[in-house]
Motif scaffolding. Structure first.
Motif: not given
Lengths: 317, 111
Positions: B12-15, B80-97
Motif C-alpha cells: 500500500l502507498r502511505v499517503v 485530504t492528505a494534509d488534514k489526515a497528517e494533521e489529525e494523525g490518520v493513516v491514509l493508504l492508497q492501492t490500485r486493488l479493488t
C-alpha cells in the motif's frame, strides 16, 4: 511503549538542551597519568571514559577501548597521552539533544565534551545521559498531563448546585464540507478529557457526527449543535432554521433521503443518518415542520436510569 | 496484525500518517457510505473505501480507526492528505479493488 509516547520521545529529543541532560561532574587525569592510574579511576568511578586535561585545557579523551589497547601491549605504565584520542568532537551546551544523537551516530564516539558559548568545558555527555534525560522529561510530561486530566474530571465535584451541567455550543455552517465534522471532533476530544467512558464517547461521536452532517447537508442556512454534559447523561441538540422535513415519519425510514446526487456521490445522503442516531442514542426526539426549522435531541445515559436495568453493557443497541 | 506489516504485504502507498503505522489492526470494514462506516467500523479497524475526500478523515478520526485504504487508485487531494497528517490518520492508497483488499486482509488473518 504506545506509539504516541514514542513520538513524544522524538519531540523531546528536539526540545531538550544538551545543558539540561549532560553530566556536570568532570572526571579527568593529566596527560602524564599512567594507563594503570586511568584503569583505577575508570574502575573507581564506574565510568567508561575520562577527560585528559592539562590545566584548564582539554587535550584528549581516554576510554576503555584505549585501556584495552594498552593492556594488549602490556603497556600499563605508559602515559595517558600515548593512548588517548586527540580527535575531540565537542558539542555546545545550548544545542538540542538531537544534535548529540546525530553526532554519536556519525562520529563513533562514546562521549562528547560539552562547551559553553565561551568555549569553556562545562560537562560531558554520553548516550546514556540522553536516554535518562528523555525518560525524565517523559515522566514529567506524563505527570503534568495527569494533573490536568484529574482537574477536568473533578470539575463536577467542585461545583455546588442542585444540578450542574456543562454546555458546549458549536456553530455548523451549511455545505461547508471542509469543516464538516469539526464540531463532533471537538466535542469528542472534550469528553475524552473529562474522562467519560470511551463507549459512551463513541456513541456521542456517532450521534453528533450524523446530526452535524444533517445540518451541513440539509439546512438552508446552517445551525448549531449543543451538547449538555451532566454526570448522568449527555444530551445533544441539533437545531437549524430550515427548510424543515416534509415527512418526519418517512425521514426515519432507512434509505430515505432528499440529498442531491453530488452529495450522495461523496458517500453522504444515504438516508442512514437519523436511523443511526436512533439506533445509537438511548432517546431521540425529532421535531420538524416544513419551512420551519428542525430540532433534534438525542440523549445518551452515562449511568443506568433509575428503575431501569441495563441489559446491554456494550452500549450496542 | 500490525498495520506496518499489512502495508508491506499489500504494497500500500502511505499517503499520510506514516508515523502512526505501529498500531494493532483489530479488524476491517468496507463501505463507501460514510454513515455506514461511522456506525459499523470499530476502533482500530481498517476502513476500505472508494471515498477519498476530506470527510473520510473526520470519520476515521472520530472512530479512532487504524487507517483508511482508498482503493482502485482513486486520487487523494492534497488537502485530504494534509488534514489526515494533521489529525494523525493513516491514509493508504492501492490500485486493488475493495473486494481484493478485503479478501487479502482476511487471508492475512485480519478477521
Amino acid at each position: 511503549m504506545p506509539s504516541h509516547q514514542v513520538f513524544k520521545a522524538q519531540e523531546l529529543v528536539y526540545e531538550l538542551k544538551i545543558g539540561d541532560i549532560m553530566t556536570r561532574r568532570l572526571i579527568s587525569v593529566t596527560p602524564e597519568a599512567t594507563m594503570r592510574e586511568v584503569k583505577q579511576v575508570l574502575r573507581d568511578q564506574r565510568i567508561s571514559g575520562l577527560l585528559v586535561m592539562r590545566g584548564e585545557q582539554l587535550v584528549g579523551i581516554v576510554s576503555i577501548e584505549d585501556l584495552i589497547r594498552s593492556l594488549e601491549n602490556d603497556d600499563l605504565d605508559a602515559p595517558a597521552s600515548r593512548y588517548m584520542s586527540t580527535m575531540i568532537h565537542t558539542i555546545g551546551e545550548q544545542e538540542s539533544a538531537v544534535r548529540a544523537v546525530k553526532a554519536f551516530a556519525q562520529a563513533a564516539v562514546g562521549r562528547l565534551p560539552v562547551m559553553d558559548e565561551g568555549g569553556r568545558l562545562v560537562g560531558i555527555l554520553t548516550p546514556g545521559d540522553i536516554t535518562r534525560g528523555v525518560l525524565k522529561a517523559l515522566e514529567r510530561a506524563y505527570y503534568e498531563e495527569e494533573i490536568r486530566r484529574y482537574r477536568v474530571r473533578h470539575v463536577f465535584e467542585d461545583i455546588s448546585s442542585d444540578r450542574t451541567s456543562l454546555i458546549l455550543r458549536y456553530d455548523v455552517a451549511v455545505r461547508d464540507f471542509n469543516r464538516a465534522g469539526r464540531a463532533s471532533s471537538q466535542l469528542k476530544q472534550t469528553l475524552v478529557r473529562l474522562g467519560v467512558d470511551p463507549r459512551a464517547v463513541r456513541r456521542v461521536a456517532v450521534v453528533s457526527y450524523e446530526a452535524e452532517m444533517n445540518i451541513v447537508i440539509h439546512s438552508s442556512s446552517g445551525g448549531y449543535l449543543v451538547a449538555e454534559i451532566t454526570p448522568e447523561l449527555i444530551a445533544i441538540l441539533a437545531h437549524d432554521s430550515g427548510p424543515g422535513i416534509d415527512d418526519v415519519r418517512a425521514a426515519m425510514e432507512p434509505g430515505w433521503s432528499t440529498a442531491p446526487d453530488w452529495i450522495r456521490e461523496m458517500g453522504f445522503g444515504a438516508g442512514m443518518g437519523l436511523v443511526n442516531i436512533k439506533a445509537t442514542a438511548d432517546e431521540m426526539y425529532l421535531d420538524s415542520w416544513p419551512r420551519q426549522g428542525t430540532k433534534l435531541e438525542a440523549v445518551i445515559y452515562l449511568k443506568p436510569k433509575e428503575g431501569t436495568t441495563v441489559d446491554d453493557p456494550e452500549g450496542n443497541h | 496484525m500490525i498495520l506496518k506489516a499489512i502495508i508491506e504485504a499489500l504494497e500500500l502507498r502511505v499517503v499520510a500518517g506514516a508515523k502512526h503505522t505501529d498500531v494493532e489492526v483489530t479488524g476491517g470494514y468496507t463501505a463507501d457510505l460514510l454513515s455506514c462506516a461511522m456506525a459499523g467500523a470499530a476502533a482500530g479497524n481498517l476502513w476500505i473505501t472508494l471515498q477519498s475526500h476530506l470527510n473520510v478523515v473526520a470519520v476515521a478520526s472520530l472512530n479512532e480507526l487504524a487507517g483508511v485504504i482508498v482503493t482502485e487508485g482513486r486520487p487523494i487531494a492534497a488537502e485530504t492528505a494534509d488534514k489526515a497528517e494533521e489529525e494523525g490518520v493513516v491514509l493508504l492508497q492501492t490500485r486493488l479493488t475493495s473486494y481484493e483488499v478485503a479478501g487479502r486482509l482476511w487471508a492475512l488473518g485480519v478477521q
